[in-house]
Design a protein around this motif. Structure first.
Motif, PDB file in Angstrom:
ATOM      1  N   UNK A 167       0.736  -1.195   0.067  1.00 30.08           N
ATOM      2  CA  UNK A 167      -0.047   0.124  -0.044  1.00 30.08           C
ATOM      3  C   UNK A 167       0.940   1.108  -0.028  1.00 30.08           C
ATOM      4  N   UNK A 168       2.272   1.289  -0.230  1.00 31.10           N
ATOM      5  CA  UNK A 168       2.858   2.799  -0.158  1.00 31.10           C
ATOM      6  C   UNK A 168       2.822   3.108  -1.575  1.00 31.10           C
ATOM      7  N   UNK A 169       1.852   3.472  -1.816  1.00 28.04           N
ATOM      8  CA  UNK A 169       1.405   4.448  -2.983  1.00 28.04           C
ATOM      9  C   UNK A 169       1.940   5.531  -3.036  1.00 28.04           C
ATOM     10  N   UNK A 170       2.292   6.296  -2.099  1.00 23.53           N
ATOM     11  CA  UNK A 170       2.996   7.430  -1.946  1.00 23.53           C
ATOM     12  C   UNK A 170       4.419   7.512  -2.686  1.00 23.53           C
ATOM     13  N   UNK A 171       4.834   6.127  -2.663  1.00 24.36           N
ATOM     14  CA  UNK A 171       6.237   6.179  -2.990  1.00 24.36           C
ATOM     15  C   UNK A 171       6.420   5.527  -4.497  1.00 24.36           C
ATOM     16  N   UNK A 244      -2.124   3.114  -9.497  1.00 21.51           N
ATOM     17  CA  UNK A 244      -2.969   2.353  -8.687  1.00 21.51           C
ATOM     18  C   UNK A 244      -3.977   1.296  -9.456  1.00 21.51           C
ATOM     19  N   UNK A 245      -4.747   2.136 -10.266  1.00 25.82           N
ATOM     20  CA  UNK A 245      -5.935   1.700 -10.918  1.00 25.82           C
ATOM     21  C   UNK A 245      -5.295   0.402 -12.183  1.00 25.82           C
ATOM     22  N   UNK A 246      -4.365   0.613 -12.646  1.00 24.40           N
ATOM     23  CA  UNK A 246      -3.486  -0.273 -13.339  1.00 24.40           C
ATOM     24  C   UNK A 246      -3.410  -1.608 -12.699  1.00 24.40           C
ATOM     25  N   UNK A 247      -2.672  -1.177 -11.189  1.00 20.83           N
ATOM     26  CA  UNK A 247      -2.402  -2.618 -10.653  1.00 20.83           C
ATOM     27  C   UNK A 247      -3.460  -3.528  -9.795  1.00 20.83           C
ATOM     28  N   UNK A 248      -4.422  -2.528  -9.332  1.00 22.34           N
ATOM     29  CA  UNK A 248      -5.617  -3.226  -8.697  1.00 22.34           C
ATOM     30  C   UNK A 248      -6.880  -3.277  -9.136  1.00 22.34           C
ATOM     31  N   UNK A 249      -7.015  -2.560 -10.358  1.00 30.23           N
ATOM     32  CA  UNK A 249      -8.614  -2.485 -10.929  1.00 30.23           C
ATOM     33  C   UNK A 249      -9.685  -2.701  -9.952  1.00 30.23           C
ATOM     34  N   UNK A 250      -9.665  -1.675  -9.154  1.00 31.68           N
ATOM     35  CA  UNK A 250     -10.892  -1.415  -8.057  1.00 31.68           C
ATOM     36  C   UNK A 250     -11.937  -0.804  -8.455  1.00 31.68           C
ATOM     37  N   UNK A 251     -13.233  -1.130  -7.831  1.00 34.37           N
ATOM     38  CA  UNK A 251     -14.304  -0.505  -8.151  1.00 34.37           C
ATOM     39  C   UNK A 251     -14.294   0.922  -7.632  1.00 34.37           C
ATOM     40  N   UNK A 252     -13.923   0.942  -6.482  1.00 34.22           N
ATOM     41  CA  UNK A 252     -14.030   2.242  -5.790  1.00 34.22           C
ATOM     42  C   UNK A 252     -12.825   2.674  -5.095  1.00 34.22           C
ATOM     43  N   UNK A 253     -12.444   3.932  -5.538  1.00 32.82           N
ATOM     44  CA  UNK A 253     -11.227   4.550  -4.796  1.00 32.82           C
ATOM     45  C   UNK A 253     -11.624   5.658  -3.658  1.00 32.82           C
ATOM     46  N   UNK A 254     -11.342   5.474  -2.334  1.00 27.90           N
ATOM     47  CA  UNK A 254     -11.835   6.224  -1.215  1.00 27.90           C
ATOM     48  C   UNK A 254     -10.665   6.983  -0.739  1.00 27.90           C
TER      49      UNK A 254
END
Length: 310
Positions: A167-171, A244-254
């Motif tokens: 989850x270290x998307x900040x980096x 992040x969406x390329x990596x995780x393919x999520x329905x919702x970003x909060x």
């Protein structure tokens, strides 16, 4: 709520930060019966912080029993790198922790099953199961404050990673050659789009100190410099979320944390910028966090309840 939990079950939950800790007694259905806040005083050193955590948890358990309720478990969320499987706070700059066996210490002190988790993953868990992401099976929770971190939650479980550092998307490096991040590398998302970074950037250009909230207000009022700084941060954030969406393919970003309180000033341009960056990817729903600063405490409670089912 699991059938294993009675409606009257209560867990002791603590969300520990470098400055303060948000604590409570929480029922299995997410109802908060009692809340407290205590200073962490991390400057006293890690041993003193551990003792404070244990003393506060013990006090909450005593409060529950005094009210005629038996606490059934303890959940503790802390920042840093957390080995959740072994219950060890591997490293936390904010708390001075290195390889602290916090789960075992709490279990020995209170005599209750204990879960230890990461603060942002706990917040993401709460938002995914109780908050803004509760209708989406795949959720990416992104906390934007002094830094930027994320939690990827799938069907109510947050991924921890092989080493407790998921989850270290900040980096993610979004601006090679950009501002140097606290991790030592230039151009990390956190070094461009965090609330702290926005304040630093504007202050350096304007020659006057300012917070991210003040930059947002000045941008909304039409100040060109503030608008430029805000746009740069939003565009970099969109780059990070697209990755992040390329990596995780999520329905919702909060989105949570202090920056999300900018409301439409953040979400409107961010949605547009994210839309421009996606090609074949499904565009996620982009929403503000719903639980505020209670998310970490509620997430710690969920970790405690989940631990009883294992």
């Amino acid at each position: 709520m699991s059938a294993k939990h009675l409606p009257t079950d209560v867990v002791v939950a603590l969300d520990v930060g470098g400055t303060g800790m948000k604590c409570g007694l929480v029922r299995a259905d997410g109802t908060v019966l009692h809340t407290e806040r205590h200073p962490t005083d991390a400057g006293r050193g890690p041993d003193a912080v551990v003792e404070t955590i244990l003393a506060v948890a013990e006090g909450l358990a005593g409060k529950a029993r005094a009210d005629g309720i038996d606490p059934v478990a303890v959940g503790i969320a802390v920042p840093g790198v957390i080995d959740e499987a072994r219950g060890i706070a591997v490293w936390s700059a904010n708390l001075g922790f290195r390889d602290v066996p916090l789960r075992g210490l709490a279990r020995e002190r209170l005599g209750l099953p204990t879960a230890l988790g990461h603060d942002v993953r706990a917040g993401g868990l709460a938002e995914a199961r109780l908050g803004a992401g509760r209708d989406g099976g795949h959720v990416l929770f992104v906390a934007i404050g002094t830094g930027i971190a994320a939690a990827h939650v799938v069907d109510g479980t947050a991924a921890t990673g092989a080493h407790g550092a998921a989850g270290e998307i900040g980096h993610i490096q979004v601006r090679p050659g950009g501002p140097r991040c606290g991790c030592g590398r230039p151009g990390c998302l956190e070094a461009v789009s965090s609330a702290a970074a926005i304040g630093r950037r504007y202050s350096a250009l304007a020659g006057v100190p300012a917070t991210a909230a003040e930059v947002a207000d000045r941008a909304a009022a039409g100040e060109p410099l503030a608008a430029d700084v805000w746009r740069e941060a939003v565009e970099a954030l969109a780059d990070g979320l697209a990755t992040g969406q390329s990596l995780y393919d999520v329905q919702t970003v909060v989105l949570g944390g202090g920056l999300a309180r900018a409301g439409t000033l953040l979400f409107d341009p961010l949605r547009a910028a994210l839309h421009e960056r996606l090609t074949f990817h499904r565009e996620p729903r982009l929403v503000a966090a719903a639980l505020g600063d209670e998310a970490g405490c509620l997430g710690a409670a969920l970790l405690a309840l989940d631990s009883l089912e294992k």
